[in-house]
Design an enzyme around this catalytic site. Sequence first.
Site, PDB file in Angstrom:
ATOM      1  N   ASP A  28       0.817  -1.222   0.000  1.00 28.53           N
ATOM      2  CA  ASP A  28       0.000   0.000   0.000  1.00 28.53           C
ATOM      3  C   ASP A  28       0.849   1.270   0.000  1.00 28.53           C
ATOM      4  OD1 ASP A  28      -2.232  -1.586   0.147  1.00 28.53           O
ATOM      5  OD2 ASP A  28      -2.662  -1.179   2.266  1.00 28.53           O
ATOM      6  N   SER A 188      -5.179  -9.492   7.754  1.00 36.61           N
ATOM      7  CA  SER A 188      -4.513  -8.204   7.870  1.00 36.61           C
ATOM      8  C   SER A 188      -3.835  -8.207   9.239  1.00 36.61           C
ATOM      9  CB  SER A 188      -5.551  -7.086   7.780  1.00 36.61           C
ATOM     10  OG  SER A 188      -5.055  -5.932   8.412  1.00 36.61           O
TER      11      SER A 188
HETATM   12  N1  ARG Z   1      -8.657  -3.371  16.264  1.00 36.47           N
HETATM   13  C1  ARG Z   1      -7.386  -2.933  16.691  1.00 36.47           C
HETATM   14  C2  ARG Z   1      -7.390  -1.479  17.069  1.00 36.47           C
HETATM   15  O1  ARG Z   1      -8.216  -0.758  16.601  1.00 36.47           O
HETATM   16  C3  ARG Z   1      -6.283  -3.238  15.710  1.00 36.47           C
HETATM   17  C4  ARG Z   1      -6.391  -2.571  14.361  1.00 36.47           C
HETATM   18  C5  ARG Z   1      -5.337  -2.979  13.331  1.00 36.47           C
HETATM   19  N2  ARG Z   1      -5.476  -4.348  12.970  1.00 36.47           N
HETATM   20  C6  ARG Z   1      -4.979  -4.944  11.871  1.00 36.47           C
HETATM   21  N3  ARG Z   1      -5.111  -6.223  11.793  1.00 36.47           N
HETATM   22  N4  ARG Z   1      -4.371  -4.260  10.937  1.00 36.47           N
HETATM   23  O2  ARG Z   1      -6.579  -1.024  17.836  1.00 36.47           O
END
Ligand code: ARG
Length: 413
Positions: A28, A188
């Site tokens: 990205d 991810s």
């Molecule tokens: N849900 C978590 C937060 O908001 C992690 C977000 C990033 N997660 C990811 N798999 N890129 O702090």
Amino acid sequence: MVADIKADCSADKKGRDKVVLAYSGGLDTSVAIHWLQDKYNVDVIAIALNLGQPPSSDDIVARALRNGAIKADFIDVRDEFVDEYVWPSLKANALYQNVYPLSTAIGRPLIAKKLVEIAQQEGAKYIAHGCTGKGNDQVRFDVGIVTQDPDLQVIAPMREWHTTREEEIDYAKQHGIEIIVKKETPYSRDENLWGASCECGILEDPWAEPPKDAWENTVDPLDAPDKPTYVEIGFEKGVPVSLDGVKMSGVELINKLDKVAGENGVGRIDHVEDRLVGIKSREIYECPAAVTLIAAHRAIEGLTMPKDVIEFKRGIEQKYSQIVYDGLWFGGLREPLDAFIDSTQEYVTGTVRMKLYKGQAIVVGRKSPNSLYDEGLSTYASGDSFDHTSAVGFIYVWGLPGRTVTKARAEKK
Ligand code: ARG
């Protein structure tokens, strides 16, 4: 003052404005270097920060320059991350919705701070990041940046430019952008030294058990050693300073503990959480050191902190966690809460013994020069110094309101 600097040097010789890009070396942000130049006609300064994520397989700075950035840097901010962000959140026992140690969230304000500092030094008009328009991180970056410098403008290419992975790879080919295409995974991931976050793929079904390949940094508790591993964590004023009696830096301590706790299957979290943008999402986390340290920190607080302080602090801890999650690190409330929390840590010194065993981090011992535990008072064996007769008077007074109410109402019937 800052605005003047910008007016002087926000454009280079070609008269272009500058953008500081939060760059990871991934697909990205690599294509974003080109996209930003193309779409916004700006010069790109690509900044990667080391918060303890796994190292990249190549020199991402050199690649950013080859891909058209006018400047690029990779800055090690791990010590600052631990001292200024991770330890304050540990002192707050920060867990979002009581389970998530905020590992991704707590890194964002530091990244925002560094980007703003560099933008100001470089006289850049814009900051760009690779977040999409659905998550929390875009809010944390955007709000963090404009709170620190309201004159800066934020660009989020992935929020503006709705592409798929395949389209990005095509775009890279078309424009001669050098990318490292990693093995495609359905997930991810985001990682730093306080923990790893993983979402997408089958994890989007909250009923589906996370498959084995979704976990990377922890051993399945079923496969963990049959013998427990014991570790002793030394705290000074609420901050971990030693492991098994050996003093070490915060970065080293977290790395060592992460490894040993992860080998014992500690730190796996499966969470359906409430995102700031109103969506419920399912994410799994691997935070072996964070989970162990929060349990240990609570234990040393339990030994050294008066009951009313512990109880009052629980509410502050929740508020603190919410502030971190909601991207309000630079808002007005976090600093006064830190001041309160710091003052509660004055006597939080001592050692906690943890047993790491098949997915659990269990507190099995604690000691402190500031211990409030008085064996004479608590023992049921000989040597008891508690005056049992005083309990009778206390119970009379403690039960008085309840007795009064019941009697008064009975007389009415
Ligand atoms: N849900 C978590 C937060 O908001 C992690 C977000 C990033 N997660 C990811 N798999 N890129 O702090």
